[in-house]
Design a protein around this motif. Structure first.
Motif: not given
Ligand code: ADE
Length: 244
Positions: A64-73
């Protein structure tokens, strides 16, 4: 309209988005693409984006973390889009869904890979969509299918400068048969009515043949079809013309 795509395989998108109608539409700035590599948002030196499933079992699960950070970006750069996860467990994609997405300013297509994504990713997206009851290697090709279907209905993309035609209100008939030159090829001839120049007869022929095609190839679509009196006549004639 902005299409953002979150993927582990950005290369898959290069060629399909650089051809034909999609290319022309992005040149005209009617649509715009941000293809984002999820790996750029992985936290470790190895850029890990998948891991073993808790509880054991085969295969890997997207973290989840890389996807979540990409969404934040995405959100800090463009504001919050509508998030759609491509997955075989999603709602079947259809023309009505394409019309609905076509009215959005910004859609973010999240492409799953491997055996699946961490279930918590599903809690972060707005919708899950499938392009059919078969399993592909990932959501990239489904994302391209959505991009194509949605782009075509954006005014100006396919010469539809007027308002977006809402297919969900249109008749569920298949297209009538089309022909172009030559008039005869290997003994196969163009129906003479199309060469007659009689516009009313051509209209009637096309209508009847569209109904015939739908009855023979996609009878399931007829459930949503409300025939006029003329259509009813055509249906009876077609039934009588079917041998046996
Ligand atoms: N990912 C893998 N298979 C898929 C499908 N049929 N539709 C959407 N995403 C998918």
């Amino acid at each position: 309209m902005i299409f953002t795509v979150l993927t582990l395989f950005p290369d898959i998108f290069q060629s399909p988005l650089q051809a034909s109608i999609i290319k022309k539409a992005s040149d005209k700035e009617l649509i715009r693409f941000n293809i984002i590599d999820i790996r750029d948002f992985a936290g470790d030196v190895h850029k890990t984006c998948d891991d073993k499933p808790y509880g054991g079992g085969p295969g890997m699960v997207m973290k989840i973390e890389p996807i979540y950070r990409a969404m934040e970006f995405v959100e800090t750069t463009y504001g919050r889009p509508r998030y759609v996860l491509l997955t075989p467990q999603g709602r079947p994609f259809d023309q009505a869904t394409a019309e609905r997405y076509g009215r959005l300013a910004h859609i973010c297509l999240v492409c799953g890979r491997y055996e699946g994504v961490d279930e918590r990713v599903i809690d972060c997206v707005d919708e899950e969509v499938s392009i059919g009851d078969y399993v592909l290697s990932g959501g990239e090709i489904p994302a391209l299918v959505l991009i194509d279907a949605i782009s075509r209905i954006i005014p100006g993309v396919v010469g539809n400068e007027g308002s977006v035609v809402d297919e969900s209100f249109k008749e569920p008939l298949l297209e009538y048969p089309q022909y172009t030159r030559p008039e005869a090829f290997m003994g196969m001839e163009v129906p003479p009515v199309l060469l007659s120049g009689n516009h009313e007869e051509i209209r009637r022929w096309r209508r009847k043949e569209a109904i015939r095609k739908t009855l023979l190839k996609r009878p399931d679509l007829m459930n949503r079809f409300t025939p006029t009196e003329e259509d009813g006549r055509f249906i009876r004639e077609i039934m009588e013309e079917i041998p046996g």
